[in-house]
Enzyme design. Structure first.
Site, short mmCIF file in Angstrom:
data_model
loop_
_atom_site.label_atom_id
_atom_site.label_comp_id
_atom_site.label_asym_id
_atom_site.label_seq_id
_atom_site.Cartn_x
_atom_site.Cartn_y
_atom_site.Cartn_z
N GLY A 1 11.13 4.40 30.36
CA GLY A 1 10.97 4.28 31.81
C GLY A 1 9.89 3.27 32.09
N ALA A 2 9.06 3.55 33.11
CA ALA A 2 8.02 2.60 33.50
C ALA A 2 7.04 2.34 32.35
CB ALA A 2 7.29 3.14 34.73
N ASN B 1 0.63 12.03 31.32
CA ASN B 1 -0.48 12.52 32.13
C ASN B 1 -0.78 13.98 31.80
OD1 ASN B 1 -1.59 10.47 33.69
ND2 ASN B 1 0.13 10.47 35.11
N LYS C 1 -9.08 11.57 34.47
CA LYS C 1 -7.78 11.07 34.95
C LYS C 1 -7.05 12.18 35.70
CE LYS C 1 -4.22 8.20 35.16
NZ LYS C 1 -3.09 8.22 34.28
N GLU D 1 5.94 16.56 37.73
CA GLU D 1 4.92 17.00 36.76
C GLU D 1 3.93 17.94 37.45
OE1 GLU D 1 3.72 13.05 35.24
OE2 GLU D 1 4.53 13.72 33.31
N1 LIG Z 1 4.24 4.97 35.96
C1 LIG Z 1 2.93 4.93 35.95
O1 LIG Z 1 2.34 4.06 36.63
C2 LIG Z 1 2.12 5.88 35.10
C3 LIG Z 1 0.75 5.62 34.98
C4 LIG Z 1 0.00 6.46 34.16
C5 LIG Z 1 0.59 7.53 33.52
N2 LIG Z 1 1.90 7.78 33.68
C6 LIG Z 1 2.45 8.93 32.95
O2 LIG Z 1 3.23 8.42 31.86
C7 LIG Z 1 4.31 9.32 31.57
C8 LIG Z 1 5.63 8.54 31.68
O3 LIG Z 1 5.76 8.16 33.05
P1 LIG Z 1 6.77 7.04 33.56
O4 LIG Z 1 6.28 6.65 34.91
O5 LIG Z 1 6.99 6.01 32.55
O6 LIG Z 1 8.09 7.94 33.73
P2 LIG Z 1 9.58 7.41 34.00
O7 LIG Z 1 9.56 6.05 34.59
O8 LIG Z 1 10.25 8.51 34.76
O9 LIG Z 1 10.18 7.31 32.56
C9 LIG Z 1 10.47 8.41 31.75
C10 LIG Z 1 11.63 8.02 30.87
O10 LIG Z 1 11.89 9.06 29.96
C11 LIG Z 1 13.29 9.08 29.77
N3 LIG Z 1 13.72 10.34 29.15
C12 LIG Z 1 13.70 11.59 29.67
N4 LIG Z 1 14.19 12.46 28.77
C13 LIG Z 1 14.52 11.75 27.67
C14 LIG Z 1 15.10 12.09 26.42
N5 LIG Z 1 15.43 13.35 26.11
N6 LIG Z 1 15.31 11.10 25.53
C15 LIG Z 1 15.00 9.83 25.80
N7 LIG Z 1 14.47 9.44 26.99
C16 LIG Z 1 14.23 10.40 27.91
C17 LIG Z 1 13.84 8.89 31.17
O11 LIG Z 1 15.20 8.54 31.06
P3 LIG Z 1 16.15 8.21 32.31
O12 LIG Z 1 15.85 6.78 32.64
O13 LIG Z 1 17.49 8.43 31.76
O14 LIG Z 1 15.74 9.17 33.40
C18 LIG Z 1 12.94 7.77 31.65
O15 LIG Z 1 13.46 6.52 31.31
C19 LIG Z 1 4.19 10.46 32.59
O16 LIG Z 1 3.48 11.53 32.05
C20 LIG Z 1 3.40 9.83 33.73
O17 LIG Z 1 2.71 10.78 34.52
C21 LIG Z 1 2.69 6.98 34.44
#
Ligand SMILES: NC(=O)c1ccc[n+]([C@@H]2O[C@H](COP(=O)([O-])OP(=O)(O)OC[C@H]3O[C@@H](n4cnc5c(N)ncnc54)[C@H](OP(=O)(O)O)[C@@H]3O)[C@@H](O)[C@H]2O)c1
Length: 292
Positions: A10-11, A97, A174, A255
Site C-alpha cells: 500500500g502507501a 502504527n 508517535k 486501526e
Molecule cells: N500512510 C501513511 O502516511 C502512514 C504513515 C505512518 C505510518 N503508517 C502506518 O503504516 C502501516 C501501513 O499503512 P499504509 O498507509 O501503507 O496502509 P495501506 O495503504 O492501506 O496499505 C496496506 C496494504 O496491505 C495490503 N494487505 C492487506 N492484507 C494483506 C495480505 N493478507 N497480504 C498482502 N497484502 C495485504 C493491502 O492490500 P489491498 O491493496 O489489497 O487492500 C494494502 O495494499 C499502518 O500501520 C499505518 O498506520 C502509515
C-alpha cells in the site's frame, strides 16, 4: 545485496519497496493483487518499482528479510506469508502504527526474530499502482543486532533509518500524535477539526490520556507533550486526511484498537482512567456497526 520481501504493498509498502530497490536489493512484493507498473512519486522524482510479485502465499520464496507494511488489522492475513518467506529463518520487521508490534506477531514466530519499526512518512495511495510520498521516510528501530541489520538495508537509499536507545519513548510519542486522529475519523472531517476550541480541548484530553499511559509503560515524554502535539496539528494543513479517516471513507476496517484501544487496555492495567479514548471507541463502534 539482500533478498527482501515486502508484505502489503500500500502507501508505506510501496515507498519501502522503492527505497530497497534504490539501496540495491532484490525486492519481492507480496500482495493480494497484481502490482505491475508500480510507481512511487518520491520527493526526488518518480521511481518505477521493478520487483518480483507474488500473490499467493503458498508460492512465497524464502528471503533474507520480511518487511510487513499492512495495517494492524490485517496481521492475520499478513502472517499467512511468513511460513514460506521465513523458511530459512528470516527476521520480520513490522512497519505499523501503534505500540504492540511484537505482541501482534508473537503468535506466528519467535519474538527474537520480530523487529518493531516506528514509521513516519506522509504518503498516500493515488491509485492501485501509484503512491505519492510527500516527505522523507523516517524509520526508527530499537538498538541491537537486528535493528542494525535493518538500518543497513536502507544504506544508499534516501530513507532516514536509525537505531534508537529508547524505542519505547519514540513509539509512544508517535501514538500520542496519532491518538487524537480518531476525532477526524469520527466526524468525517480532515485534520482542521482540531482548530476549533471545543474539539481542541477534546483532542488535548485524548493525547493527555495517551501520555499518562505511555509514562506508566516507561516512556519519557515532556510534561507539555499534549499541548505541543495539538499546536503542531493545528498548524498542519487543514485538509490533511489521516489513515483512519481514509479507511472509514473507503469502508475499510480502521486501526481503532491499535491507536486508541491500546490506550484504554493498558490504562486499565495501570489503573489510569482513559474516558475520552473509551468514548471515542464506543462512538466509532456504534457509528460503524453493521445495520441489524
Ligand atoms: N500512510 C501513511 O502516511 C502512514 C504513515 C505512518 C505510518 N503508517 C502506518 O503504516 C502501516 C501501513 O499503512 P499504509 O498507509 O501503507 O496502509 P495501506 O495503504 O492501506 O496499505 C496496506 C496494504 O496491505 C495490503 N494487505 C492487506 N492484507 C494483506 C495480505 N493478507 N497480504 C498482502 N497484502 C495485504 C493491502 O492490500 P489491498 O491493496 O489489497 O487492500 C494494502 O495494499 C499502518 O500501520 C499505518 O498506520 C502509515
Amino acid at each position: 545485496m539482500a533478498k527482501v520481501a515486502v508484505v502489503g504493498v500500500g502507501a508505506i509498502g510501496s515507498v519501502i519497496a522503492a527505497l530497497l530497490q534504490q539501496g540495491g536489493h532484490r525486492v519481492v512484493l507480496c500482495a493480494r493483487r497484481p502490482q505491475a507498473g508500480l510507481v512511487v512519486e518520491s520527493p526526488a522524482g518518480d521511481v518505477a518499482v521493478q520487483a518480483e510479485v507474488v500473490t499467493d502465499a503458498a508460492a512465497a520464496p524464502a528471503v533474507d528479510w520480511v518487511l510487513v507494511a499492512t495495517k494492524a488489522y490485517d496481521v492475520a492475513g499478513a502472517a499467512q506469508w511468513l511460513p514460506g518467506l521465513c523458511a530459512q529463518g528470516a527476521a520480520v520487521a513490522v512497519l505499523q502504527n501503534g505500540v504492540e508490534h511484537r505482541e501482534r506477531f508473537a503468535p506466528y514466530l519467535p519474538v527474537e526474530r520480530i523487529l518493531p519499526v516506528m514509521v513516519d512518512c506522509p504518503v498516500e495511495r493515488q491509485s492501485a499502482t501509484r503512491v505519492r510520498q510527500r516527505g522523507v521516510m523516517q524509520l526508527r528501530v530499537p538498538q541491537g543486532a537486528l535493528g542494525n541489520a535493518f538500518t543497513q538495508l536502507f544504506a544508499g537509499s534516501p530513507a532516514d533509518a536509525a537505531e534508537v536507545p529508547d524505542f519505547t519513548s519514540v513509539v509512544w510519542r508517535k501514538l500520542c500524535f496519532n491518538s487524537a486522529g480518531v476525532l477526524s475519523a469520527l466526524l468525517l472531517q480532515p485534520a482542521g477539526v482540531v482548530r476549533g476550541e471545543a474539539l481542541g480541548e477534546v483532542a488535548l484530553g485524548i493525547i493527555e490520556e495517551c501520555a499518562a499511559v505511555a509514562r506508566a509503560e516507561g516512556a519519557v515524554l515532556e510534561d507539555d507533550i499534549a499541548q505541543v502535539i495539538l499546536q503542531a496539528q493545528r498548524a498542519a494543513p487543514a485538509d490533511g486526511v489521516n489513515s483512519m479517516l481514509a479507511d472509514r471513507r473507503a469502508g475499510r476496517p480502521m486501526e481503532l484498537d491499535a491507536r486508541n484501544g491500546v490506550i484504554v487496555r493498558l490504562g486499565r492495567k495501570h489503573s489510569i482512567a482513559t474516558p475520552r479514548n473509551a468514548m471515542a471507541i464506543a462512538l466509532m463502534e456504534a457509528l460503524t456497526a453493521p445495520a441489524s
